[in-house]
Design a protein around this motif. Structure first.
Motif, PDB file in Angstrom:
ATOM      1  N   UNK A   1      -3.841  -0.479   7.217  1.00 37.73           N
ATOM      2  CA  UNK A   1      -2.636  -0.895   6.541  1.00 37.73           C
ATOM      3  C   UNK A   1      -1.322  -0.553   7.364  1.00 37.73           C
ATOM      4  N   UNK A   2      -1.458   0.482   8.045  1.00 41.21           N
ATOM      5  CA  UNK A   2      -0.342   0.960   9.159  1.00 41.21           C
ATOM      6  C   UNK A   2      -0.231  -0.009   9.975  1.00 41.21           C
ATOM      7  N   UNK A   3      -1.427  -0.683  10.704  1.00 45.15           N
ATOM      8  CA  UNK A   3      -1.180  -1.706  11.581  1.00 45.15           C
ATOM      9  C   UNK A   3      -0.592  -3.085  10.938  1.00 45.15           C
ATOM     10  N   UNK A   4      -0.732  -3.033   9.848  1.00 45.95           N
ATOM     11  CA  UNK A   4      -0.251  -4.632   8.979  1.00 45.95           C
ATOM     12  C   UNK A   4       1.242  -4.496   8.656  1.00 45.95           C
ATOM     13  N   UNK A   5       1.685  -3.059   8.170  1.00 45.81           N
ATOM     14  CA  UNK A   5       3.017  -2.854   7.669  1.00 45.81           C
ATOM     15  C   UNK A   5       3.723  -3.150   8.725  1.00 45.81           C
ATOM     16  N   UNK A   6       4.923  -4.243   8.430  1.00 40.94           N
ATOM     17  CA  UNK A   6       5.869  -4.498   9.414  1.00 40.94           C
ATOM     18  C   UNK A   6       5.557  -5.430  10.453  1.00 40.94           C
ATOM     19  N   UNK A   7       4.088  -5.397  11.034  1.00 43.13           N
ATOM     20  CA  UNK A   7       3.614  -6.592  11.893  1.00 43.13           C
ATOM     21  C   UNK A   7       3.171  -7.866  11.172  1.00 43.13           C
ATOM     22  N   UNK A   8       2.745  -7.582   9.829  1.00 44.22           N
ATOM     23  CA  UNK A   8       2.227  -8.798   9.135  1.00 44.22           C
ATOM     24  C   UNK A   8       2.858  -9.185   7.995  1.00 44.22           C
ATOM     25  N   UNK A   9       3.281  -7.966   7.203  1.00 42.59           N
ATOM     26  CA  UNK A   9       3.948  -8.141   6.065  1.00 42.59           C
ATOM     27  C   UNK A   9       5.125  -6.944   6.243  1.00 42.59           C
ATOM     28  N   UNK A  10       6.181  -7.446   5.845  1.00 41.68           N
ATOM     29  CA  UNK A  10       7.420  -6.430   6.027  1.00 41.68           C
ATOM     30  C   UNK A  10       8.260  -6.426   4.724  1.00 41.68           C
ATOM     31  N   UNK A  11       8.965  -5.438   4.556  1.00 37.43           N
ATOM     32  CA  UNK A  11       9.760  -5.270   3.170  1.00 37.43           C
ATOM     33  C   UNK A  11      11.295  -5.076   3.556  1.00 37.43           C
ATOM     34  N   UNK A  12      12.212  -5.802   2.867  1.00 38.54           N
ATOM     35  CA  UNK A  12      13.480  -5.531   2.644  1.00 38.54           C
ATOM     36  C   UNK A  12      13.806  -4.755   1.492  1.00 38.54           C
TER      37      UNK A  12
ATOM     38  N   UNK B   1       0.831  -1.335   0.056  1.00 36.52           N
ATOM     39  CA  UNK B   1       0.080   0.131   0.016  1.00 36.52           C
ATOM     40  C   UNK B   1       0.877   1.214  -0.008  1.00 36.52           C
ATOM     41  N   UNK B   2       1.857   1.256  -0.920  1.00 34.67           N
ATOM     42  CA  UNK B   2       2.933   2.470  -0.792  1.00 34.67           C
ATOM     43  C   UNK B   2       3.263   2.988  -1.950  1.00 34.67           C
ATOM     44  N   UNK B   3       2.274   2.826  -3.004  1.00 43.99           N
ATOM     45  CA  UNK B   3       2.267   3.481  -4.313  1.00 43.99           C
ATOM     46  C   UNK B   3       1.879   5.101  -4.324  1.00 43.99           C
ATOM     47  N   UNK B   4       2.413   5.749  -5.156  1.00 49.26           N
ATOM     48  CA  UNK B   4       2.210   7.164  -4.976  1.00 49.26           C
ATOM     49  C   UNK B   4       0.674   7.473  -5.566  1.00 49.26           C
ATOM     50  N   UNK B   5       0.329   8.543  -5.128  1.00 44.83           N
ATOM     51  CA  UNK B   5      -1.105   9.018  -5.424  1.00 44.83           C
ATOM     52  C   UNK B   5      -1.439   9.031  -7.023  1.00 44.83           C
ATOM     53  N   UNK B   6      -0.548   9.089  -7.967  1.00 46.27           N
ATOM     54  CA  UNK B   6      -1.002   8.961  -9.226  1.00 46.27           C
ATOM     55  C   UNK B   6      -1.051   7.517  -9.735  1.00 46.27           C
ATOM     56  N   UNK B   7      -0.894   6.727  -9.079  1.00 39.56           N
ATOM     57  CA  UNK B   7      -1.007   5.315  -9.501  1.00 39.56           C
ATOM     58  C   UNK B   7      -2.567   5.005  -9.357  1.00 39.56           C
ATOM     59  N   UNK B   8      -3.349   4.339 -10.480  1.00 40.48           N
ATOM     60  CA  UNK B   8      -4.536   4.177 -10.481  1.00 40.48           C
ATOM     61  C   UNK B   8      -4.293   2.516 -10.336  1.00 40.48           C
ATOM     62  N   UNK B   9      -5.013   1.920  -9.304  1.00 39.57           N
ATOM     63  CA  UNK B   9      -4.807   0.618  -8.888  1.00 39.57           C
ATOM     64  C   UNK B   9      -6.149  -0.506  -8.964  1.00 39.57           C
ATOM     65  N   UNK B  10      -6.271  -1.282  -9.760  1.00 33.55           N
ATOM     66  CA  UNK B  10      -7.575  -2.051  -9.609  1.00 33.55           C
ATOM     67  C   UNK B  10      -7.394  -3.602  -9.657  1.00 33.55           C
ATOM     68  N   UNK B  11      -8.280  -4.496  -9.281  1.00 34.41           N
ATOM     69  CA  UNK B  11      -8.062  -5.709  -8.925  1.00 34.41           C
ATOM     70  C   UNK B  11      -8.112  -6.102  -7.582  1.00 34.41           C
ATOM     71  N   UNK B  12      -7.537  -7.128  -7.299  1.00 31.65           N
ATOM     72  CA  UNK B  12      -7.617  -7.658  -5.860  1.00 31.65           C
ATOM     73  C   UNK B  12      -6.258  -8.025  -5.337  1.00 31.65           C
ATOM     74  N   UNK B  13      -5.798  -7.709  -4.257  1.00 24.66           N
ATOM     75  CA  UNK B  13      -4.663  -8.200  -3.429  1.00 24.66           C
ATOM     76  C   UNK B  13      -5.315  -8.398  -2.002  1.00 24.66           C
ATOM     77  N   UNK B  14      -5.596  -9.799  -1.929  1.00 25.30           N
ATOM     78  CA  UNK B  14      -6.171 -10.220  -0.670  1.00 25.30           C
ATOM     79  C   UNK B  14      -4.989 -10.946   0.227  1.00 25.30           C
ATOM     80  N   UNK B  15      -5.059 -10.701   1.469  1.00 27.25           N
ATOM     81  CA  UNK B  15      -4.276 -11.106   2.140  1.00 27.25           C
ATOM     82  C   UNK B  15      -5.083 -11.725   3.640  1.00 27.25           C
ATOM     83  N   UNK B  16      -4.667 -13.074   3.747  1.00 26.81           N
ATOM     84  CA  UNK B  16      -5.649 -13.816   4.916  1.00 26.81           C
ATOM     85  C   UNK B  16      -6.830 -13.423   4.820  1.00 26.81           C
ATOM     86  N   UNK B  17      -7.428 -13.427   3.461  1.00 28.13           N
ATOM     87  CA  UNK B  17      -8.858 -13.159   3.423  1.00 28.13           C
ATOM     88  C   UNK B  17      -9.250 -11.559   3.295  1.00 28.13           C
TER      89      UNK B  17
END
Length: 331
Positions: free
Chosen positions: A101-112, A74-90
């Motif tokens: 998303x703020x609660x999930x970043x780092x806690x559920x899904x983290x990025x290197x 959920x970190x794309x810039x504001x000029x990104x038009x996103x459609x479809x589905x990204x489903x995590x654990x339902x």
């Protein structure tokens, strides 16, 4: 193709583990709008990532790999038009409020991230940076967080973790900064780690150290989504490969099978360009994401292209157990 059809296609990407899907990506499109054009960075991607998967997404720079990872976070810039589905654990991440998303970043899904120099705060001690997610998610008190940071730095190979925690990013080598990024990703014990070119810019010896560290500390009881252009890195870390070209997936399958018996001409070209294969680069360049061809997107670079390839867009096809390819050669 509607979204239910896309979810069915995504599930077919790993049929042996049906019912264990942790992340389902269906009909994902990401279009960046500028003043003069629309850039189709990701175009109708279907993909399932199962619990405990070690999946590598490979392809040339600019093919949409990193955009997919940023979309999942959920970190794309504001000029990104996103459609479809990204489903995590339902949960559908694309419709989730930012507070979730703020609660999930780092806690559920983290990025290197791929660039430690740009990712780490240059005026903040690394120990404080690593501890910050623990405090944000209210997992530890300040004193407990400090102890956990020191424990983790020691586990990641810092000889004096107390001293390391008190240093700034510029005081470390590139390899040690990469270890700090791994610590940042691991500190909250997330279920999923997205690793975006984790060995980019490192020399060969340090790269091997980081790869072994990721294999030991990241894989096993977590799900790894590796984004890379490096087939060697993907081969070492991943059990399954997804090959991406010009915004779409062109081949999927178990790593050993894809590397020993590639189906798509693009995958064959990637393997032929390796030093061990003679550095035979693929001729031509990828199509512009602002003017993608109607037919096969690889047709202008493909020695096996037919007239049909230039006019029709090939769908993904089943070509054996757990293998898919987007190519008319397999009709």
């Amino acid at each position: 193709m509607n979204i239910p059809d896309s979810l069915e296609n995504a599930n077919r990407n790993n049929p042996e583990a049906k019912g264990m899907a942790l992340i389902q990506i269906a009909g994902l499109k990401v279009v960046f709008s500028t003043r003069s054009e629309k850039i189709r960075a990701v175009d109708t991607v279907d993909l399932t990532i199962n619990e405990g998967d070690t999946l590598g997404l490979i392809g040339e720079s600019g093919c949409g790999k990193t955009v997919m990872g940023m979309a999942m976070m959920g970190l794309l810039p504001t000029n990104a038009d996103i459609s479809g589905i990204i489903r995590y654990a339902g949960k559908d991440l694309l419709t989730a409020p930012e507070s979730m998303m703020q609660k999930m970043r780092g806690r559920e899904i983290a990025m290197i991230s791929q660039n430690s120099a740009n990712t780490l705060n240059p005026v903040m001690k690394v120990g404080d940076q690593i501890a910050e997610p623990l405090l944000i998610h209210h997992l530890y008190s300040a004193d407990e967080a400090k102890k956990e940071v020191i424990r983790l730095l020691g586990a990641l190979g810092f000889e004096d973790p107390v001293q390391a925690a008190g240093r700034y990013p510029h005081e470390f080598s590139g390899g040690m900064r990469e270890r700090v990024l791994i610590a940042l990703a691991l500190i909250c014990n997330p279920r999923v780690i997205i690793a975006d070119e984790p060995t980019s810019g490192l020399d060969a010896e340090v790269k091997i150290e980081i790869l072994h560290l990721i294999k030991e500390k990241v894989t096993g009881n977590r799900t790894l989504f590796l984004i890379t252009h490096d087939l060697g890195t993907a081969s070492f870390l991943c059990t399954r490969l997804v090959v991406m070209y010009a915004g779409e997936i062109v081949e999927t399958g178990p790593t050993k099978e894809v590397l020993s018996r590639p189906f798509h001409p693009y995958t064959k070209g990637l393997l032929a360009s390796l030093p061990s294969a003679g550095l035979n680069t693929i001729p031509g360049t990828s199509p512009s994401p602002s003017s993608l061809p109607a037919g096969c997107r690889f047709s202008e670079r493909c020695i096996a292209a037919m007239e049909r390839c230039r006019k029709e867009h090939p769908p993904m096809k089943e070509v054996g157990d757990n293998r898919q390819v987007r190519c008319f050669l397999y009709d």
